[in-house]
Design a protein around this motif. Structure first.
Motif, PDB file in Angstrom:
ATOM      1  N   UNK A   1      -0.209 -10.464  -2.407  1.00 51.20           N
ATOM      2  CA  UNK A   1      -0.048  -9.548  -1.271  1.00 51.20           C
ATOM      3  C   UNK A   1      -0.908 -10.053  -0.113  1.00 51.20           C
ATOM      4  N   UNK A   2      -0.755 -11.335   0.197  1.00 55.13           N
ATOM      5  CA  UNK A   2      -1.632 -11.995   1.166  1.00 55.13           C
ATOM      6  C   UNK A   2      -1.589 -11.352   2.542  1.00 55.13           C
ATOM      7  N   UNK A   3      -0.455 -10.778   2.930  1.00 55.08           N
ATOM      8  CA  UNK A   3      -0.338 -10.109   4.224  1.00 55.08           C
ATOM      9  C   UNK A   3      -1.186  -8.850   4.317  1.00 55.08           C
ATOM     10  N   UNK A   4      -1.659  -8.345   3.172  1.00 55.62           N
ATOM     11  CA  UNK A   4      -2.489  -7.132   3.134  1.00 55.62           C
ATOM     12  C   UNK A   4      -3.967  -7.453   2.937  1.00 55.62           C
ATOM     13  N   UNK A   5      -4.322  -8.728   2.997  1.00 52.31           N
ATOM     14  CA  UNK A   5      -5.688  -9.165   2.691  1.00 52.31           C
ATOM     15  C   UNK A   5      -6.728  -8.474   3.570  1.00 52.31           C
ATOM     16  N   UNK A   6      -7.905  -8.179   2.979  1.00 51.72           N
ATOM     17  CA  UNK A   6      -8.282  -8.329   1.567  1.00 51.72           C
ATOM     18  C   UNK A   6      -7.728  -7.186   0.716  1.00 51.72           C
ATOM     19  N   UNK A   7      -7.450  -7.530  -0.531  1.00 51.93           N
ATOM     20  CA  UNK A   7      -6.755  -6.620  -1.439  1.00 51.93           C
ATOM     21  C   UNK A   7      -7.583  -6.355  -2.694  1.00 51.93           C
ATOM     22  N   UNK A   8      -7.499  -5.114  -3.183  1.00 48.04           N
ATOM     23  CA  UNK A   8      -8.049  -4.739  -4.488  1.00 48.04           C
ATOM     24  C   UNK A   8      -6.970  -3.960  -5.225  1.00 48.04           C
ATOM     25  N   UNK A   9      -7.017  -4.030  -6.538  1.00 45.60           N
ATOM     26  CA  UNK A   9      -6.105  -3.237  -7.363  1.00 45.60           C
ATOM     27  C   UNK A   9      -6.949  -2.334  -8.249  1.00 45.60           C
ATOM     28  N   UNK A  10      -6.501  -1.101  -8.374  1.00 42.25           N
ATOM     29  CA  UNK A  10      -7.087  -0.179  -9.341  1.00 42.25           C
ATOM     30  C   UNK A  10      -5.938   0.166 -10.271  1.00 42.25           C
ATOM     31  N   UNK A  11      -6.005  -0.367 -11.488  1.00 41.70           N
ATOM     32  CA  UNK A  11      -4.854  -0.274 -12.377  1.00 41.70           C
ATOM     33  C   UNK A  11      -3.707  -1.040 -11.740  1.00 41.70           C
ATOM     34  N   UNK A  12      -2.588  -0.366 -11.521  1.00 43.29           N
ATOM     35  CA  UNK A  12      -1.432  -0.991 -10.894  1.00 43.29           C
ATOM     36  C   UNK A  12      -1.312  -0.663  -9.410  1.00 43.29           C
ATOM     37  N   UNK A  13      -2.244   0.112  -8.881  1.00 42.08           N
ATOM     38  CA  UNK A  13      -2.180   0.527  -7.483  1.00 42.08           C
ATOM     39  C   UNK A  13      -2.893  -0.486  -6.583  1.00 42.08           C
ATOM     40  N   UNK A  14      -2.190  -0.942  -5.545  1.00 38.67           N
ATOM     41  CA  UNK A  14      -2.726  -1.950  -4.631  1.00 38.67           C
ATOM     42  C   UNK A  14      -3.301  -1.276  -3.391  1.00 38.67           C
ATOM     43  N   UNK A  15      -4.500  -1.710  -3.009  1.00 40.23           N
ATOM     44  CA  UNK A  15      -5.143  -1.241  -1.781  1.00 40.23           C
ATOM     45  C   UNK A  15      -5.323  -2.455  -0.877  1.00 40.23           C
ATOM     46  N   UNK A  16      -4.738  -2.402   0.321  1.00 41.94           N
ATOM     47  CA  UNK A  16      -4.806  -3.541   1.227  1.00 41.94           C
ATOM     48  C   UNK A  16      -5.556  -3.239   2.504  1.00 41.94           C
ATOM     49  N   UNK A  17      -5.780  -4.313   3.280  1.00 46.04           N
ATOM     50  CA  UNK A  17      -6.516  -4.242   4.545  1.00 46.04           C
ATOM     51  C   UNK A  17      -7.855  -3.529   4.340  1.00 46.04           C
ATOM     52  N   UNK A  18      -8.535  -3.851   3.245  1.00 48.12           N
ATOM     53  CA  UNK A  18      -9.758  -3.134   2.887  1.00 48.12           C
ATOM     54  C   UNK A  18     -10.913  -3.427   3.840  1.00 48.12           C
ATOM     55  N   UNK A  19     -11.686  -2.383   4.043  1.00 50.87           N
ATOM     56  CA  UNK A  19     -12.944  -2.483   4.773  1.00 50.87           C
ATOM     57  C   UNK A  19     -14.027  -1.923   3.850  1.00 50.87           C
ATOM     58  N   UNK A  20     -15.262  -2.273   4.126  1.00 50.58           N
ATOM     59  CA  UNK A  20     -16.359  -1.811   3.275  1.00 50.58           C
ATOM     60  C   UNK A  20     -16.355  -0.295   3.124  1.00 50.58           C
ATOM     61  N   UNK A  21     -16.006   0.402   4.181  1.00 49.39           N
ATOM     62  CA  UNK A  21     -16.005   1.870   4.148  1.00 49.39           C
ATOM     63  C   UNK A  21     -14.949   2.438   3.200  1.00 49.39           C
ATOM     64  N   UNK A  22     -13.963   1.644   2.801  1.00 41.72           N
ATOM     65  CA  UNK A  22     -12.903   2.117   1.894  1.00 41.72           C
ATOM     66  C   UNK A  22     -13.378   2.198   0.442  1.00 41.72           C
ATOM     67  N   UNK A  23     -14.385   1.435   0.086  1.00 42.79           N
ATOM     68  CA  UNK A  23     -14.788   1.318  -1.311  1.00 42.79           C
ATOM     69  C   UNK A  23     -15.210   2.659  -1.896  1.00 42.79           C
ATOM     70  N   UNK A  24     -16.096   3.371  -1.247  1.00 44.28           N
ATOM     71  CA  UNK A  24     -16.558   4.665  -1.772  1.00 44.28           C
ATOM     72  C   UNK A  24     -15.404   5.665  -1.889  1.00 44.28           C
ATOM     73  N   UNK A  25     -14.487   5.637  -0.923  1.00 40.76           N
ATOM     74  CA  UNK A  25     -13.320   6.535  -0.955  1.00 40.76           C
ATOM     75  C   UNK A  25     -12.443   6.225  -2.165  1.00 40.76           C
ATOM     76  N   UNK A  26     -12.222   4.950  -2.439  1.00 44.19           N
ATOM     77  CA  UNK A  26     -11.389   4.545  -3.581  1.00 44.19           C
ATOM     78  C   UNK A  26     -12.053   4.980  -4.892  1.00 44.19           C
TER      79      UNK A  26
END
Length: 159
Positions: free
Chosen positions: A127-152
């Motif tokens: 999912x390179x167009x959404x970089x940087x990306x993390x997955x939690x289980x099968x759910x993809x989170x894209x365009x991540x910023x540091x502030x997203x981590x605590x919310x996830x």
């Protein structure tokens, strides 16, 4: 220390082997299904599979340790994987990973004490167009910023 498997787990592993007619050529399929059922492949499970297939346990162990998909350690209820592929890396995935480590209080390859989260890295999610990306289980989170981590983490902590 060796883990003591319950009779129901032993029966499940044996049933998986039987489903594939106890054929050594089905080892990878058996390991996939066993890991899907248990979440990981401890040595005790590998020994049962080896016995059922009539192959040496070191052959099973060799396959488990060769393929990155297989794990011998339990994963958290919500496995978190951070993509470290080129697109994600140049867009800051290493900082995202560091923030997950700080927030969860664990290192890569570890699981939180409550068993809710485990943390790993991936080579590429695709999912390179959404970089940087993390997955939690099968759910993809894209365009991540540091502030997203605590919310996830909070989103998955509530269940």
């Amino acid at each position: 220390m060796a883990e003591k498997l319950s009779c129901s787990v032993v029966d499940k592993i044996k049933a998986i082997c039987d489903k594939f007619d106890n054929k050594p050529g089905e080892l990878i399929n058996i390991l996939h299904e066993a890991q899907h059922t248990l979440g990981y492949l401890p040595m005790e499970v590998q020994a049962i599979i080896a016995e059922k297939l009539g192959i040496p346990v070191n052959r099973v162990y060799g396959v488990v340790t060769f393929y990155a998909f297989f794990t011998m350690t339990p994963k958290g209820k919500h496995p978190i994987s951070i993509c470290m592929g080129t697109a994600c890396y140049v867009r800051g995935s290493e900082k995202i990973l560091d923030e997950f480590k700080r927030t969860l209080g664990i290192e890569v390859g570890e699981t939180t004490a409550d068993g809710k989260f485990s943390l790993d890295c991936l080579r590429c999610v695709g999912a390179c167009g959404l970089a940087p990306v993390a997955m939690v289980g099968d759910k993809v989170f894209g365009h991540l910023q540091l502030s997203d981590v605590k919310r996830i983490v909070k989103e998955f902590s509530e269940d």
